[in-house]
Design a protein around this motif. Structure first.
Motif, PDB file in Angstrom:
ATOM      1  N   PRO A 185      46.037  22.729  37.895  1.00 36.62           N
ATOM      2  CA  PRO A 185      46.726  22.757  39.187  1.00 36.62           C
ATOM      3  C   PRO A 185      46.834  21.387  39.856  1.00 36.62           C
ATOM      4  N   LEU A 186      46.169  20.374  39.292  1.00 33.97           N
ATOM      5  CA  LEU A 186      46.196  19.043  39.897  1.00 33.97           C
ATOM      6  C   LEU A 186      47.151  18.091  39.196  1.00 33.97           C
ATOM      7  N   LEU A 220      41.197  43.932  36.411  1.00 29.62           N
ATOM      8  CA  LEU A 220      40.654  44.511  37.642  1.00 29.62           C
ATOM      9  C   LEU A 220      40.374  43.430  38.675  1.00 29.62           C
ATOM     10  N   PHE A 221      39.911  42.274  38.216  1.00 29.83           N
ATOM     11  CA  PHE A 221      39.643  41.156  39.117  1.00 29.83           C
ATOM     12  C   PHE A 221      40.928  40.713  39.818  1.00 29.83           C
ATOM     13  N   LYS A 222      42.031  40.654  39.080  1.00 32.62           N
ATOM     14  CA  LYS A 222      43.304  40.273  39.683  1.00 32.62           C
ATOM     15  C   LYS A 222      43.762  41.332  40.685  1.00 32.62           C
ATOM     16  N   ARG A 223      43.569  42.591  40.342  1.00 28.90           N
ATOM     17  CA  ARG A 223      43.971  43.659  41.262  1.00 28.90           C
ATOM     18  C   ARG A 223      43.237  43.551  42.596  1.00 28.90           C
ATOM     19  N   VAL A 224      41.934  43.271  42.532  1.00 33.41           N
ATOM     20  CA  VAL A 224      41.117  43.277  43.743  1.00 33.41           C
ATOM     21  C   VAL A 224      41.245  41.965  44.511  1.00 33.41           C
ATOM     22  N   VAL A 225      41.027  40.841  43.823  1.00 34.07           N
ATOM     23  CA  VAL A 225      40.965  39.548  44.512  1.00 34.07           C
ATOM     24  C   VAL A 225      42.358  39.037  44.877  1.00 34.07           C
ATOM     25  N   ASP A 226      43.333  39.267  43.999  1.00 38.56           N
ATOM     26  CA  ASP A 226      44.682  38.778  44.252  1.00 38.56           C
ATOM     27  C   ASP A 226      45.559  39.831  44.934  1.00 38.56           C
ATOM     28  N   HIS A 227      44.941  40.973  45.212  1.00 29.56           N
ATOM     29  CA  HIS A 227      45.663  42.071  45.873  1.00 29.56           C
ATOM     30  C   HIS A 227      46.951  42.410  45.105  1.00 29.56           C
ATOM     31  N   ILE A 232      37.896  30.168  37.781  1.00 27.82           N
ATOM     32  CA  ILE A 232      39.205  29.520  37.800  1.00 27.82           C
ATOM     33  C   ILE A 232      40.230  30.411  38.494  1.00 27.82           C
ATOM     34  N   LYS A 233      40.236  31.684  38.152  1.00 26.65           N
ATOM     35  CA  LYS A 233      41.205  32.595  38.747  1.00 26.65           C
ATOM     36  C   LYS A 233      40.918  32.822  40.237  1.00 26.65           C
ATOM     37  N   ALA A 234      39.643  32.870  40.609  1.00 25.04           N
ATOM     38  CA  ALA A 234      39.314  33.016  42.028  1.00 25.04           C
ATOM     39  C   ALA A 234      39.857  31.836  42.825  1.00 25.04           C
ATOM     40  N   GLY A 235      39.696  30.622  42.286  1.00 23.04           N
ATOM     41  CA  GLY A 235      40.235  29.447  42.946  1.00 23.04           C
ATOM     42  C   GLY A 235      41.748  29.486  43.040  1.00 23.04           C
ATOM     43  N   ASP A 236      42.371  30.021  41.989  1.00 18.53           N
ATOM     44  CA  ASP A 236      43.823  30.132  41.984  1.00 18.53           C
ATOM     45  C   ASP A 236      44.307  31.164  43.006  1.00 18.53           C
ATOM     46  N   TYR A 237      43.664  32.334  43.013  1.00 14.77           N
ATOM     47  CA  TYR A 237      44.092  33.397  43.928  1.00 14.77           C
ATOM     48  C   TYR A 237      43.842  33.034  45.385  1.00 14.77           C
ATOM     49  N   TRP A 282      42.079  27.669  46.562  1.00 15.05           N
ATOM     50  CA  TRP A 282      41.100  26.582  46.669  1.00 15.05           C
ATOM     51  C   TRP A 282      41.669  25.256  46.148  1.00 15.05           C
ATOM     52  N   PHE A 283      42.474  25.333  45.108  1.00 13.08           N
ATOM     53  CA  PHE A 283      42.996  24.105  44.505  1.00 13.08           C
ATOM     54  C   PHE A 283      44.097  23.456  45.338  1.00 13.08           C
ATOM     55  N   ASP A 284      44.539  24.130  46.409  1.00  7.50           N
ATOM     56  CA  ASP A 284      45.600  23.572  47.249  1.00  7.50           C
ATOM     57  C   ASP A 284      45.074  22.622  48.316  1.00  7.50           C
TER      58      ASP A 284
END
Length: 391
Positions: free
Chosen positions: A65-66, A126-133, A312-317, A320-322
């Protein structure tokens, strides 16, 4: 390498006496007599190589992302992506040389590859469903998502190992298959076959390698030459940033899907195979062959590989990387260090104990008892008893 054995006969020449390996030649296992410990001891070189490769994987993921804001980061990203997975796959192939369809090895394949694939493919979705809504995100075991493609690929590669050990020229055949895959846009996403086929030559190369080959690239002269080679690779990576898409290094698309003429696919497969081997050899040249503080972490690299994906996905959703500070030189360096430390912690013994149920389940309840395996276990126990008595 895989010629059939000669027919037995009375005139066959006697076997030469056993010789000690050349100094420094790595082997996947060391005899118990040398280690002073019962059982078999892991080779430090391979564990060091796996750990360093997985650290590069994590660093590459935080650079992604950088890289759009920094030509230096994108150049480093290009160089790392040209060899970090090939190095890991070559080692995987090297340790798959003894794989056959023996029941105990099939069990380890199921518990060590199939079960983690199902668990983490489901977990990531499931992580994407919950964290990324994203409640509409599908859970599909046929379409590997994010990091699980490697487990799917490893399953297919290992199941085909007996075939590669049988044919006369396995590496040219694997390269031919990869070249054909690079122009086959109709392959689709099922089982991520595009990646499976385009990365196949590296696995087959590992199957064909011997321990002596790793010794050859770890000579002092190779270590010295690897420095200007990496410097030249960084310079080429810097030049290639505006001229070439990094998607070629993912090996997940055909040439047509990347907007290139079909004939560039086979050319890029061969060119990148050569570049990847050169940089992988330079990487292996600098891998320590003695026990280091991180050597024991090499046994847990698959844990670090799969678990760091959630970070990594948590930071993306969560965006954080922005943060603007991360897109400055000090922020990029700090994030690189955090990635290296994070994946290191995920390879440690406490983490492995917690997640062993998903990564290395025993699952004795799921398998039939194999008579040959029971006989081997009894023979092993008897041999240990005899050794204790003689001692």
């Amino acid at each position: 390498m895989f010629h059939a054995a000669s027919s037995p006969g009375q005139n066959r020449s006697p076997l030469p006496p056993a010789q000690s390996p050349a100094p420094g030649v790595p082997s996947p296992r060391k005899p118990a007599e040398q280690s002073g410990k019962p059982g078999k001891q892991r080779d430090a070189f391979f564990d060091n190589a796996k750990y360093l490769a997985i650290v590069l994987v994590a660093m590459g993921h935080v650079w992604e992302p950088l890289k759009g804001d920094s030509r230096i980061v994108e150049a480093a990203y290009t160089v790392v992506y040209s060899f970090h997975m090939p190095a890991f796959i070559i080692i995987s192939g090297f340790f798959s040389r003894s794989f056959d369809m023996r029941p105990d090895r099939l069990k380890r394949l199921i518990t060590g590859v199939v079960v983690p694939y199902v668990v983490f493919e489901t977990g990531y979705s499931l992580f994407k469903r919950v964290v990324d809504h994203a409640p509409d995100h599908d859970i599909s075991l046929l379409d590997p998502w994010f990091l699980t493609w490697f487990l799917c690929a490893l399953l297919i590669w290992r199941l085909t190992t007996p075939i590669w050990k049988l044919v006369r020229h396995p590496l040219p055949i694997a390269l031919g298959i990869a070249m054909l895959a690079s122009v086959a846009s109709s392959i689709g996403d099922d089982l991520d076959l595009q990646r499976v086929l385009q990365f196949l030559p590296y696995f087959v190369l590992g199957l064909c390698m011997k321990a002596e080959h790793f010794h050859m690239v770890r000579r002092r002269s190779v270590r010295i030459l690897s420095v200007p080679v990496f410097a030249a690779a960084l310079a080429v990576g810097w030049w290639a940033v505006p001229h070439m898409t990094t998607a070629w290094f993912y090996h997940r698309d055909s040439a047509q899907e990347l907007g290139a003429p079909w004939w560039t696919g086979p050319i890029m497969v061969l060119a990148m195979f050569g570049c990847s081997l050169l940089l992988t050899a330079c990487f292996f040249a600098w891998v320590p062959r003695r026990n280091m503080w991180f050597t024991s972490l090499g046994a847990g690299t698959l844990y670090g590989y799969l678990l760091h994906g959630f970070l990594i996905k948590a930071g993306d959703y969560r965006g954080w990387f922005d943060h603007p500070a991360l897109h400055r030189p000090l922020g990029e360096i700090a994030l690189t260090v955090v990635a290296a430390v994070g994946v290191t912690l995920l390879c440690t013994s406490p983490v492995r104990r917690v997640f062993r149920f998903a990564m290395e389940p025993k699952m004795e309840w799921a398998f039939k008892q194999d008579a040959a395996e029971l006989a081997r276990a009894r023979a092993k126990a008897e041999r240990r008893e005899r050794e204790k008595v003689s001692a």
